[in-house]
Design a protein around this motif. Sequence first.
Motif, PDB file in Angstrom:
ATOM      1  N   VAL A 107       2.875  13.591  18.149  1.00 38.86           N
ATOM      2  CA  VAL A 107       2.777  13.497  16.699  1.00 38.86           C
ATOM      3  C   VAL A 107       1.311  13.532  16.295  1.00 38.86           C
ATOM      4  N   ALA A 108       1.024  14.309  15.252  1.00 38.19           N
ATOM      5  CA  ALA A 108      -0.332  14.343  14.715  1.00 38.19           C
ATOM      6  C   ALA A 108      -0.250  14.092  13.214  1.00 38.19           C
ATOM      7  N   LEU A 109      -1.116  13.243  12.737  1.00 41.30           N
ATOM      8  CA  LEU A 109      -1.175  12.889  11.321  1.00 41.30           C
ATOM      9  C   LEU A 109      -2.500  13.383  10.772  1.00 41.30           C
ATOM     10  N   ARG A 110      -2.437  14.173   9.701  1.00 41.88           N
ATOM     11  CA  ARG A 110      -3.637  14.737   9.087  1.00 41.88           C
ATOM     12  C   ARG A 110      -3.806  14.115   7.710  1.00 41.88           C
ATOM     13  N   LEU A 111      -4.919  13.380   7.527  1.00 43.60           N
ATOM     14  CA  LEU A 111      -5.197  12.717   6.254  1.00 43.60           C
ATOM     15  C   LEU A 111      -6.566  13.140   5.736  1.00 43.60           C
ATOM     16  N   LYS A 112      -6.652  13.288   4.406  1.00 46.02           N
ATOM     17  CA  LYS A 112      -7.910  13.672   3.767  1.00 46.02           C
ATOM     18  C   LYS A 112      -8.349  12.552   2.840  1.00 46.02           C
ATOM     19  N   ALA A 113      -9.639  12.235   2.890  1.00 46.42           N
ATOM     20  CA  ALA A 113     -10.209  11.222   1.995  1.00 46.42           C
ATOM     21  C   ALA A 113     -10.373  11.834   0.614  1.00 46.42           C
ATOM     22  N   GLY A 114      -9.906  11.088  -0.390  1.00 44.61           N
ATOM     23  CA  GLY A 114     -10.030  11.554  -1.761  1.00 44.61           C
ATOM     24  C   GLY A 114     -11.275  10.992  -2.426  1.00 44.61           C
ATOM     25  N   ALA A 115     -11.666  11.597  -3.550  1.00 44.95           N
ATOM     26  CA  ALA A 115     -12.848  11.144  -4.292  1.00 44.95           C
ATOM     27  C   ALA A 115     -12.649   9.743  -4.850  1.00 44.95           C
ATOM     28  N   ASP A 116     -11.381   9.344  -5.047  1.00 42.47           N
ATOM     29  CA  ASP A 116     -11.081   8.006  -5.570  1.00 42.47           C
ATOM     30  C   ASP A 116     -10.986   6.949  -4.472  1.00 42.47           C
ATOM     31  N   GLY A 117     -11.216   7.353  -3.211  1.00 42.67           N
ATOM     32  CA  GLY A 117     -11.162   6.408  -2.101  1.00 42.67           C
ATOM     33  C   GLY A 117      -9.774   6.209  -1.546  1.00 42.67           C
ATOM     34  N   MET A 118      -8.849   6.989  -2.013  1.00 43.18           N
ATOM     35  CA  MET A 118      -7.485   6.936  -1.486  1.00 43.18           C
ATOM     36  C   MET A 118      -7.319   8.090  -0.498  1.00 43.18           C
ATOM     37  N   VAL A 119      -6.201   8.132   0.226  1.00 37.48           N
ATOM     38  CA  VAL A 119      -5.955   9.213   1.172  1.00 37.48           C
ATOM     39  C   VAL A 119      -4.824  10.093   0.669  1.00 37.48           C
ATOM     40  N   GLU A 120      -4.851  11.306   1.117  1.00 33.49           N
ATOM     41  CA  GLU A 120      -3.766  12.237   0.813  1.00 33.49           C
ATOM     42  C   GLU A 120      -3.487  13.041   2.065  1.00 33.49           C
ATOM     43  N   ASP A 121      -2.316  13.620   2.122  1.00 32.93           N
ATOM     44  CA  ASP A 121      -1.964  14.430   3.279  1.00 32.93           C
ATOM     45  C   ASP A 121      -2.799  15.706   3.280  1.00 32.93           C
ATOM     46  N   ALA A 122      -3.292  16.085   4.443  1.00 31.71           N
ATOM     47  CA  ALA A 122      -4.070  17.314   4.585  1.00 31.71           C
ATOM     48  C   ALA A 122      -3.171  18.391   5.186  1.00 31.71           C
ATOM     49  N   THR A 123      -3.421  19.609   4.786  1.00 31.14           N
ATOM     50  CA  THR A 123      -2.640  20.719   5.323  1.00 31.14           C
ATOM     51  C   THR A 123      -3.221  21.156   6.655  1.00 31.14           C
ATOM     52  N   ALA A 124      -2.431  21.906   7.406  1.00 29.92           N
ATOM     53  CA  ALA A 124      -2.851  22.342   8.737  1.00 29.92           C
ATOM     54  C   ALA A 124      -4.021  23.317   8.687  1.00 29.92           C
ATOM     55  N   ASP A 125      -4.187  24.032   7.569  1.00 34.81           N
ATOM     56  CA  ASP A 125      -5.276  25.012   7.499  1.00 34.81           C
ATOM     57  C   ASP A 125      -6.609  24.404   7.067  1.00 34.81           C
ATOM     58  N   GLU A 126      -6.627  23.130   6.676  1.00 38.38           N
ATOM     59  CA  GLU A 126      -7.885  22.471   6.316  1.00 38.38           C
ATOM     60  C   GLU A 126      -8.604  22.056   7.603  1.00 38.38           C
ATOM     61  N   PRO A 127      -9.894  22.394   7.716  1.00 42.60           N
ATOM     62  CA  PRO A 127     -10.618  22.038   8.945  1.00 42.60           C
ATOM     63  C   PRO A 127     -10.773  20.520   9.070  1.00 42.60           C
ATOM     64  N   GLN A 128     -10.647  20.053  10.280  1.00 41.71           N
ATOM     65  CA  GLN A 128     -10.766  18.610  10.520  1.00 41.71           C
ATOM     66  C   GLN A 128     -12.222  18.248  10.779  1.00 41.71           C
ATOM     67  N   ASN A 129     -12.606  17.087  10.278  1.00 36.94           N
ATOM     68  CA  ASN A 129     -13.964  16.592  10.493  1.00 36.94           C
ATOM     69  C   ASN A 129     -14.037  15.623  11.658  1.00 36.94           C
ATOM     70  N   VAL A 130     -12.932  14.933  11.895  1.00 34.15           N
ATOM     71  CA  VAL A 130     -12.874  14.014  13.024  1.00 34.15           C
ATOM     72  C   VAL A 130     -11.450  14.044  13.587  1.00 34.15           C
ATOM     73  N   THR A 131     -11.373  13.985  14.913  1.00 34.19           N
ATOM     74  CA  THR A 131     -10.086  13.908  15.592  1.00 34.19           C
ATOM     75  C   THR A 131     -10.078  12.632  16.410  1.00 34.19           C
ATOM     76  N   ILE A 132      -9.024  11.853  16.228  1.00 40.60           N
ATOM     77  CA  ILE A 132      -8.878  10.595  16.953  1.00 40.60           C
ATOM     78  C   ILE A 132      -7.618  10.725  17.804  1.00 40.60           C
ATOM     79  N   ARG A 133      -7.813  10.781  19.124  1.00 31.42           N
ATOM     80  CA  ARG A 133      -6.686  10.951  20.043  1.00 31.42           C
ATOM     81  C   ARG A 133      -6.344   9.608  20.687  1.00 31.42           C
ATOM     82  N   VAL A 134      -5.051   9.367  20.783  1.00 33.09           N
ATOM     83  CA  VAL A 134      -4.573   8.136  21.408  1.00 33.09           C
ATOM     84  C   VAL A 134      -3.349   8.472  22.253  1.00 33.09           C
TER      85      VAL A 134
END
Length: 190
Positions: free
Chosen positions: A38-65
């Motif tokens: 399972v992979a979860l893609r989240l994007k930081a919003g300008a309001d400090g909340m998170v939203e779901d990111a699409t698969a075509d948006e480049p990732q800035n950090v990957t955290i593997r567990v």
Amino acid sequence: MISPVSAAINHLLAREPWAREKLARHAGKVAVFDAGLVALRLKAGADGMVEDATADEPQNVTIRVKLSDLPVILQNREHAFSYVQIEGDADFANAVSQLSENLRWEAEEDLAKLVGDAAAVRIAGTARSMLSAAKTTQQKLVENVAEYFLEENPVLVRPQAVNDFSSEVTRLRDDVERLAKRIEKLKESR
């Protein structure tokens, strides 16, 4: 449409202005939480909340567990990031780490909206007591199973017993070597 995970994280962020401020500094950045299956893609919003990111948006950090490490991580959130592999933007990863360590769900506060303050305190207290009792029972069960396999049906061996046995084998080997040398000397002297 927002995922349940994003909604839960935003629920926690809504009460914490410091957390929203920290996350807003990274607006537009995407974090991927990869657990193998399972992979979860989240994007930081300008309001400090998170939203779901699409698969075509480049990732800035990957955290593997590893999925096998999740129980340990959930038990010890302060050391969670020592069990993960991080790639990408170190500053963003540090912000995510701080949020994961410090954001807490205040169950009593949410329950109070539904059942009132007094009932919420009692329900939360009962839940904590039940959780504590379950952990104690689990610990005792593990200790009893270990004792059974160490003492009554010895399938396992205590580390000290292995060390003692190893020392005795070493001592016996040295004694045999000394005895062999003595026998050799006796043969030579005849």
